[in-house]
Design a protein around this motif. Structure first.
Motif, PDB file in Angstrom:
ATOM      1  N   ILE A 120      57.752  31.001  -2.288  1.00 50.04           N
ATOM      2  CA  ILE A 120      56.863  30.512  -1.463  1.00 50.04           C
ATOM      3  C   ILE A 120      55.623  31.505  -0.980  1.00 50.04           C
ATOM      4  O   ILE A 120      54.047  30.852  -0.815  1.00 50.04           O
ATOM      5  CB  ILE A 120      56.935  29.605  -0.059  1.00 50.04           C
ATOM      6  N   ASP A 121      55.590  32.401  -0.680  1.00 45.49           N
ATOM      7  CA  ASP A 121      55.440  33.413  -0.609  1.00 45.49           C
ATOM      8  C   ASP A 121      53.586  33.646  -2.745  1.00 45.49           C
ATOM      9  O   ASP A 121      52.815  33.813  -2.754  1.00 45.49           O
ATOM     10  CB  ASP A 121      55.191  34.961  -1.016  1.00 45.49           C
ATOM     11  N   ASN A 122      54.883  33.446  -3.429  1.00 46.30           N
ATOM     12  CA  ASN A 122      53.901  33.490  -4.724  1.00 46.30           C
ATOM     13  C   ASN A 122      52.895  31.974  -4.929  1.00 46.30           C
ATOM     14  O   ASN A 122      51.825  32.844  -5.724  1.00 46.30           O
ATOM     15  CB  ASN A 122      55.548  33.591  -5.771  1.00 46.30           C
ATOM     16  N   PHE A 123      53.559  31.630  -4.276  1.00 45.24           N
ATOM     17  CA  PHE A 123      52.695  30.117  -5.255  1.00 45.24           C
ATOM     18  C   PHE A 123      51.894  28.907  -3.615  1.00 45.24           C
ATOM     19  O   PHE A 123      50.916  28.418  -3.375  1.00 45.24           O
ATOM     20  CB  PHE A 123      53.351  28.788  -5.342  1.00 45.24           C
ATOM     21  N   GLN A 124      51.827  30.300  -2.480  1.00 45.71           N
ATOM     22  CA  GLN A 124      51.517  30.121  -1.167  1.00 45.71           C
ATOM     23  C   GLN A 124      51.824  28.394  -1.394  1.00 45.71           C
ATOM     24  O   GLN A 124      50.401  27.861  -0.579  1.00 45.71           O
ATOM     25  CB  GLN A 124      49.820  29.948  -1.023  1.00 45.71           C
ATOM     26  N   ILE A 125      52.462  28.274  -0.643  1.00 41.39           N
ATOM     27  CA  ILE A 125      53.490  26.411  -0.714  1.00 41.39           C
ATOM     28  C   ILE A 125      53.082  26.283   0.668  1.00 41.39           C
ATOM     29  O   ILE A 125      53.873  27.414   1.148  1.00 41.39           O
ATOM     30  CB  ILE A 125      54.026  26.074  -1.499  1.00 41.39           C
ATOM     31  N   MET A 126      53.384  25.655   1.330  1.00 38.73           N
ATOM     32  CA  MET A 126      53.866  24.751   2.458  1.00 38.73           C
ATOM     33  C   MET A 126      53.011  25.379   3.724  1.00 38.73           C
ATOM     34  O   MET A 126      53.569  25.723   4.760  1.00 38.73           O
ATOM     35  CB  MET A 126      55.698  25.448   2.727  1.00 38.73           C
ATOM     36  N   GLY A 127      51.455  25.340   3.130  1.00 39.04           N
ATOM     37  CA  GLY A 127      50.596  27.057   4.740  1.00 39.04           C
ATOM     38  C   GLY A 127      50.943  28.167   4.333  1.00 39.04           C
ATOM     39  O   GLY A 127      50.060  28.535   5.818  1.00 39.04           O
ATOM     40  N   VAL A 128      51.668  28.397   3.723  1.00 33.98           N
ATOM     41  CA  VAL A 128      51.988  30.214   4.681  1.00 33.98           C
ATOM     42  C   VAL A 128      50.177  30.531   3.493  1.00 33.98           C
ATOM     43  O   VAL A 128      50.396  29.998   2.291  1.00 33.98           O
ATOM     44  CB  VAL A 128      52.753  30.556   2.954  1.00 33.98           C
ATOM     45  N   GLN A 129      49.651  31.698   4.376  1.00 33.13           N
ATOM     46  CA  GLN A 129      48.951  31.689   4.215  1.00 33.13           C
ATOM     47  C   GLN A 129      48.220  32.892   3.305  1.00 33.13           C
ATOM     48  O   GLN A 129      47.463  33.395   2.471  1.00 33.13           O
ATOM     49  CB  GLN A 129      47.451  31.899   5.197  1.00 33.13           C
ATOM     50  N   LYS A 130      49.339  33.958   3.306  1.00 34.71           N
ATOM     51  CA  LYS A 130      49.654  35.175   2.569  1.00 34.71           C
ATOM     52  C   LYS A 130      50.486  35.204   1.515  1.00 34.71           C
ATOM     53  O   LYS A 130      51.432  35.057   1.289  1.00 34.71           O
ATOM     54  CB  LYS A 130      50.458  36.299   3.419  1.00 34.71           C
ATOM     55  N   GLN A 131      49.612  35.969   0.425  1.00 37.83           N
ATOM     56  CA  GLN A 131      50.025  35.667  -1.234  1.00 37.83           C
ATOM     57  C   GLN A 131      50.525  37.076  -1.315  1.00 37.83           C
ATOM     58  O   GLN A 131      49.785  37.834  -1.269  1.00 37.83           O
ATOM     59  CB  GLN A 131      49.160  35.265  -1.855  1.00 37.83           C
ATOM     60  N   ARG A 132      51.952  37.317  -2.073  1.00 42.28           N
ATOM     61  CA  ARG A 132      52.481  37.781  -2.286  1.00 42.28           C
ATOM     62  C   ARG A 132      53.205  37.516  -3.279  1.00 42.28           C
ATOM     63  O   ARG A 132      54.223  36.671  -3.328  1.00 42.28           O
ATOM     64  CB  ARG A 132      54.147  38.335  -1.428  1.00 42.28           C
ATOM     65  N   ASP A 133      52.987  39.251  -4.435  1.00 43.18           N
ATOM     66  CA  ASP A 133      53.426  37.974  -5.901  1.00 43.18           C
ATOM     67  C   ASP A 133      55.469  38.307  -5.449  1.00 43.18           C
ATOM     68  O   ASP A 133      55.829  39.460  -5.216  1.00 43.18           O
ATOM     69  CB  ASP A 133      52.949  39.327  -6.971  1.00 43.18           C
ATOM     70  N   TYR A 134      55.833  37.919  -6.841  1.00 43.42           N
ATOM     71  CA  TYR A 134      57.469  37.630  -7.285  1.00 43.42           C
ATOM     72  C   TYR A 134      57.043  38.693  -8.051  1.00 43.42           C
ATOM     73  O   TYR A 134      57.362  38.395  -9.504  1.00 43.42           O
ATOM     74  CB  TYR A 134      57.769  35.762  -7.222  1.00 43.42           C
ATOM     75  N   THR A 135      56.484  39.940  -7.689  1.00 45.29           N
ATOM     76  CA  THR A 135      56.882  40.919  -8.977  1.00 45.29           C
ATOM     77  C   THR A 135      58.281  40.915  -9.510  1.00 45.29           C
ATOM     78  O   THR A 135      59.603  40.618  -9.141  1.00 45.29           O
ATOM     79  CB  THR A 135      56.401  41.899  -8.103  1.00 45.29           C
ATOM     80  N   LEU A 136      58.464  41.991  -9.769  1.00 41.84           N
ATOM     81  CA  LEU A 136      59.938  42.791 -10.907  1.00 41.84           C
ATOM     82  C   LEU A 136      60.853  43.142 -10.158  1.00 41.84           C
ATOM     83  O   LEU A 136      61.847  42.874  -9.880  1.00 41.84           O
ATOM     84  CB  LEU A 136      59.396  43.725 -11.974  1.00 41.84           C
TER      85      LEU A 136
END
Length: 155
Positions: A120-136
């Motif tokens: 959800i964070d990685n793709f900013q879905i469901m209204g999440v405004q803070k993007q955080r990559d799904y890193t290694l």
């Protein structure tokens, strides 16, 4: 600045939420043995709705915003599914804990919650405004969590 803007306080609330979530499953499963699975789920949500209403009245100091109906009407259609998703969560706990135990059930649910949260964070879905990559590193942590869940389930 509100206390809710404080990182440490927010983290503390998450700790309390984690404890409450783990206890909730065990409590609901036990109640399900006495009241029946369907009725216990219904009672849990009725009591929860009552507590939520009290919190709402405290939050708005007894005076809801007069524009509340129109503001709610602007919410995305999918944002109304929190209640059914909560019901699914409660029902799954009631059904799973007697078979798997509280630790295994909670470990599986938390592991999947974390993975889904990272997606959800990685793709900013469901209204999440803070993007955080799904890193290694997040991926490796997820694998570690899945392995930990396997150990909890096995032993």
């Amino acid at each position: 600045m509100s206390i809710l803007d404080n990182f440490i306080f927010a983290a503390f609330l998450c700790v309390v939420g984690g404890i409450a979530t783990a206890c909730q499953g065990a409590v609901n499963a036990t109640f399900g043995r006495f009241a029946g699975q369907g009725l216990s789920s219904t009672i849990v949500f009725c009591v929860g709705a009552f507590v939520s209403c009290i919190y709402f009245l405290i939050e708005v100091k007894g005076q809801p915003d007069p524009n509340l109906p129109s503001m709610m009407g602007e919410a995305p259609w999918w944002s109304w599914f929190g209640g059914p998703l909560g019901a699914i969560f409660v029902i799954i706990n009631i059904l799973s804990i007697p078979k798997l135990g509280a630790g295994t059930t909670t470990a599986i649910i938390v592991s999947i919650q974390l993975m889904m949260g990272c997606i959800i964070d990685n793709f900013q879905i469901m209204g999440v405004q803070k993007q955080r990559d799904y890193t290694l590193w997040r991926g490796l942590a997820t694998v570690g969590l899945m392995l930990s869940t396997g150990v909890i389930a096995k032993f």
